[in-house]
Scaffold this motif. Structure first.
Motif, mmCIF file in Angstrom:
data_model
loop_
_atom_site.group_PDB
_atom_site.id
_atom_site.type_symbol
_atom_site.label_atom_id
_atom_site.label_comp_id
_atom_site.label_asym_id
_atom_site.label_seq_id
_atom_site.Cartn_x
_atom_site.Cartn_y
_atom_site.Cartn_z
ATOM 1 N N GLU A 1 0.825 -1.225 0.000
ATOM 2 C CA GLU A 1 0.000 0.000 0.000
ATOM 3 C C GLU A 1 0.849 1.261 0.000
ATOM 4 O O GLU A 1 0.473 2.272 -0.591
ATOM 5 C CB GLU A 1 -0.923 0.032 1.229
ATOM 6 N N PHE B 1 1.692 3.372 -3.268
ATOM 7 C CA PHE B 1 0.691 4.134 -4.023
ATOM 8 C C PHE B 1 0.663 5.581 -3.574
ATOM 9 O O PHE B 1 0.672 5.863 -2.383
ATOM 10 C CB PHE B 1 -0.714 3.549 -3.801
ATOM 11 N N SER B 2 0.619 6.503 -4.538
ATOM 12 C CA SER B 2 0.430 7.913 -4.194
ATOM 13 C C SER B 2 -0.656 8.534 -5.067
ATOM 14 O O SER B 2 -1.339 9.450 -4.633
ATOM 15 C CB SER B 2 1.739 8.692 -4.334
ATOM 16 N N PHE B 3 -0.840 8.028 -6.288
ATOM 17 C CA PHE B 3 -1.822 8.592 -7.211
ATOM 18 C C PHE B 3 -3.139 7.821 -7.137
ATOM 19 O O PHE B 3 -3.140 6.599 -7.031
ATOM 20 C CB PHE B 3 -1.298 8.524 -8.653
ATOM 21 N N TYR B 4 -4.253 8.561 -7.183
ATOM 22 C CA TYR B 4 -5.551 7.885 -7.259
ATOM 23 C C TYR B 4 -6.531 8.699 -8.097
ATOM 24 O O TYR B 4 -6.384 9.902 -8.283
ATOM 25 C CB TYR B 4 -6.145 7.634 -5.866
ATOM 26 N N TYR C 1 -3.694 8.024 -14.616
ATOM 27 C CA TYR C 1 -2.329 7.865 -14.106
ATOM 28 C C TYR C 1 -1.308 8.155 -15.205
ATOM 29 O O TYR C 1 -0.349 8.905 -14.988
ATOM 30 C CB TYR C 1 -2.147 6.453 -13.549
ATOM 31 N N ARG D 1 -11.694 5.360 -4.180
ATOM 32 C CA ARG D 1 -10.404 5.877 -4.651
ATOM 33 C C ARG D 1 -9.701 4.685 -5.283
ATOM 34 O O ARG D 1 -9.466 3.677 -4.624
ATOM 35 C CB ARG D 1 -9.570 6.428 -3.501
ATOM 36 N N TYR E 1 -6.373 3.630 -6.580
ATOM 37 C CA TYR E 1 -4.946 3.939 -6.598
ATOM 38 C C TYR E 1 -4.269 3.128 -7.696
ATOM 39 O O TYR E 1 -4.640 1.978 -7.943
ATOM 40 C CB TYR E 1 -4.310 3.598 -5.248
ATOM 41 N N THR E 2 -3.268 3.728 -8.333
ATOM 42 C CA THR E 2 -2.559 3.080 -9.435
ATOM 43 C C THR E 2 -1.066 3.326 -9.284
ATOM 44 O O THR E 2 -0.652 4.426 -8.907
ATOM 45 C CB THR E 2 -3.028 3.657 -10.791
ATOM 46 N N LYS E 3 -0.270 2.289 -9.584
ATOM 47 C CA LYS E 3 1.189 2.442 -9.571
ATOM 48 C C LYS E 3 1.810 1.472 -10.570
ATOM 49 O O LYS E 3 1.212 0.453 -10.924
ATOM 50 C CB LYS E 3 1.776 2.194 -8.187
ATOM 51 N N TYR F 1 -3.308 -1.982 -8.830
ATOM 52 C CA TYR F 1 -4.454 -1.151 -8.468
ATOM 53 C C TYR F 1 -4.909 -1.488 -7.059
ATOM 54 O O TYR F 1 -4.865 -2.642 -6.635
ATOM 55 C CB TYR F 1 -5.625 -1.397 -9.424
#
Length: 154
Positions: free
Chosen positions: A13, A16-19, A51, A91, A93-95, A108
């Motif tokens: 977890e 992740f920073s972008f959502y 993203y 939310r 989140y994607t990385k 995700y």
């Protein structure tokens, strides 16, 4: 919850920073008010596009006839953890989890308004030449950009 692509959930977890946000619409639910199991893939798609725009890669203009490569989904997986209902605010989140020569693996994480994990996912995106249908390497410029952003190591 134990998806094969997640080692330690708390450590995973942290990456992740972008959502992107998505509110579950009535039309996306069944007669019990649960989100339909296919909708998570639509949310992954929008989160992935958001993203890529955010980090500035893999989003060629469809109007550009000289586009040499386009991102194609090679596989996509979703693991459901908690029920999602009509009007929940999620939310997504994607990385980037891994970058290959012509592909990247994205992860995700979907959380509801109570910050509870509802579902997770992963998928492989491949750069493809739209004229030949063959994979092509991720450009040196995009790879350098990912290094500059700290997404992949130098």
């Amino acid at each position: 919850m134990k998806a094969s692509y997640i080692g330690n959930l708390q450590e995973w977890e942290k990456g992740f920073s972008f959502y992107s946000e998505a509110r579950v619409r009535f039309s996306e639910t069944d007669m019990y008010g649960h989100m339909n199991n296919t909708v998570s893939f639509t949310y992954f798609e929008q989160a992935r596009i958001d993203y890529f725009r955010h980090i500035g890669i893999l989003m060629p203009s469809v109007a550009d006839e000289n586009v040499r490569s386009i991102p194609i989904v090679a596989d996509l997986q979703c693991d459901y953890v908690k029920q999602v209902f009509f009007d929940d605010l999620l939310r997504i989140y994607t990385k980037v989890a891994k970058v290959g020569s012509s592909s990247m693996d994205l992860h995700y994480l979907a959380k509801n308004q109570k910050d509870e994990v509802c579902f997770t996912g992963r998928g492989t995106i491949v750069q493809m030449d739209p004229r030949t249908g063959k994979s092509v390497p991720i450009s040196k410029e995009e790879r350098a950009h990912l290094i500059d952003l700290g997404i992949i190591p130098n």
